[in-house]
Design an enzyme around this catalytic site. Structure first.
Site, PDB file in Angstrom:
ATOM      1  N   GLU A 199       0.922  -1.316   0.046  1.00  0.00           N
ATOM      2  CA  GLU A 199       0.158  -0.084   0.132  1.00  0.00           C
ATOM      3  C   GLU A 199       0.764   1.104  -0.006  1.00  0.00           C
ATOM      4  O   GLU A 199       1.821   1.538   0.945  1.00  0.00           O
ATOM      5  CB  GLU A 199      -0.926   0.019   1.304  1.00  0.00           C
ATOM      6  CG  GLU A 199      -1.927   1.142   1.221  1.00  0.00           C
ATOM      7  CD  GLU A 199      -2.764   1.042   2.437  1.00  0.00           C
ATOM      8  OE1 GLU A 199      -3.811   1.788   2.398  1.00  0.00           O
ATOM      9  OE2 GLU A 199      -2.617   0.315   3.619  1.00  0.00           O
ATOM     10  N   ASP A 215      -7.074   8.603   9.657  1.00  0.00           N
ATOM     11  CA  ASP A 215      -5.848   8.082  10.127  1.00  0.00           C
ATOM     12  C   ASP A 215      -5.446   8.449  11.520  1.00  0.00           C
ATOM     13  O   ASP A 215      -5.997   9.810  12.037  1.00  0.00           O
ATOM     14  CB  ASP A 215      -4.868   8.333   9.339  1.00  0.00           C
ATOM     15  CG  ASP A 215      -4.817   7.765   7.822  1.00  0.00           C
ATOM     16  OD1 ASP A 215      -4.931   6.583   7.793  1.00  0.00           O
ATOM     17  OD2 ASP A 215      -4.862   8.566   6.905  1.00  0.00           O
TER      18      ASP A 215
END
Length: 415
Positions: free
Chosen positions: A207, A218
């Protein structure tokens, strides 16, 4: 500065039974800045064409030749890149099944076979000579050592590469391991080196993070890494170029770009999709793209590049089939309700949560958020098809590439 136009061209290494490469002699064209008169067969990708369609069309037009082709790599073509245009050259490899004597001569161009020794002395037109050197050192040598195997290059891309990744992991009775790297953290070169080094550990995919100023999904570790990457000047274009560099360095595993939607809209979705394919990316993970808005990135799926959507523990029974219906490649399963970040333990109800999703889809499930230890990785075997580790690897990054690689080695060993 105005945006540069993007041009795509294709070239093919055509090899005979002895491993020699067929080259053609180019007519002089003063408008093109190429140094030599010899080049591979190929041409320009036309509007609406995929590179693999273009190279097959060119070979039929030029040589009346149809043969199996395998994608090898993509690089920025210096002979055709200018201040106004950036040109990507997609390279393929094909074994010739007929001798040159049976092929028609096209436009009066001369053709000749070049072996490794002769090729080392010539300059090429539309490609860098280093690629011819790499061809002889890598692709052809491998087929000679194991004649029955296919080229150990990127023969598969996009959805096919993703399917092969999970098939391989399942055959080994384990979950696929996809490490996360934020391009630009702690520096651009270190982030690229980390991916290249982790690729040598036989991880399954990557990723590749593109930073964003407001990464709402996040936690503090990824937010910090994203901020540092932005301060280091990383943009969508930087992330794409990082993948191009990694492909040039021999990384074959699938790579998925992780980016929020706004940077992609600003970059231009059509341009982004074309360049994703050109540099060798295999799919997109976009955390703030609702499935109802999947059409915004239709250009990716038309090119065979998976668009990855998310499910979380609070996804309803009605929501799961909606996400499953627009996902391809795999579904990103968020392990907990909340933001990213390493956690001491996996959720106690994880097995029931996965079973609830499995009732609605046969797509591979990749678990993310909170995975950081070998014990946690071992618990996932037989439960999910893959897992992503991000925060734990990013925490190791400031201590150097070796620390990141060592943690990835331990996690890969537990999968």
């Amino acid at each position: 500065m105005a945006e540069r136009a993007v041009l795509h061209v294709v070239s093919a290494f055509l090899i005979n039974a002895r491993g020699n490469v067929l080259l053609q002699q180019r007519d002089e064209k003063p408008e093109l800045r190429y140094p030599g008169r010899w080049t591979l067969f190929g041409g320009t990708v036309e509007d609406g064409e995929l590179p693999e369609q273009a190279i097959r069309r060119e070979l039929i037009e030029e040589l009346d030749l149809e043969l199996p082709l395998e994608y090898w790599t993509t690089y920025t073509c210096p002979a055709r890149t200018t201040d106004d245009t950036i040109c990507y050259n997609h390279l393929y490899i094909g074994r010739m099944t007929r001798s040159i004597e049976s092929l028609p001569l096209y436009e009066g161009q001369a053709m000749a076979y070049f072996d490794r020794v002769r090729a080392s002395r010539i300059e090429l037109a539309f490609m860098q000579s280093e690629w011819l050197t790499r061809f002889f050192e890598a692709a052809w040598r491998e087929t000679q050592e194991t004649p029955d195997m296919t080229f150990q290059t990127r023969a598969l891309a996009g959805v096919e590469a993703v399917a092969a990744m999970f098939q391989r992991a399942r055959a080994q009775n384990r979950s696929a391991f996809l490490p996360f790297a934020m391009i630009g953290y702690p520096t651009v070169s270190e982030s690229i080196d980390s991916v290249a080094r982790m690729a040598e550990l036989d991880v399954d995919g990557f990723e590749i993070g593109v930073p964003f100023s407001d990464p709402l999904a996040d936690g503090p570790v990824i937010q910090h890494a994203s901020q540092i990457a932005l301060e280091n000047g990383v943009t969508v274009a930087t992330g794409l170029d990082a993948i191009r560099q990694l492909r040039a360095r021999g990384v074959r595993q699938p790579m998925f770009i992780f980016s929020y939607l706004n940077p992609l809209l600003a970059y231009g979705t059509q341009k982004f999709a074309a360049e994703m394919q050109a540099v060798g990316a295999d799919g997109l993970i976009c955390p703030d793209l609702p499935p109802e808005e999947a059409h915004l990135l239709d250009d990716l799926t038309r090119r065979g590049l998976p668009l990855i959507f998310f499910l979380s523990p609070n996804s309803s029974e009605d929501r799961i089939p909606v996400v499953s219906g627009v996902s391809n490649g795999f579904i990103y399963v968020v392990s907990v309700t909340g933001i990213t970040g390493a956690r001491k333990e996996l959720p106690l109800d994880l097995r029931d949560y996965i079973a609830r999703i499995r009732k609605h889809t046969d797509l591979p499930l990749v678990l993310g958020f909170g995975i950081s230890t070998p014990d946690q990785v071992a618990q996932l075997n037989g439960l999910v098809d893959g897992f992503i580790v991000a925060s734990a690897l990013l925490r190791a990054a400031p201590d150097g590439v070796d620390k990141v690689v060592e943690l990835a080695r331990v996690l890969r060993g537990a999968s």
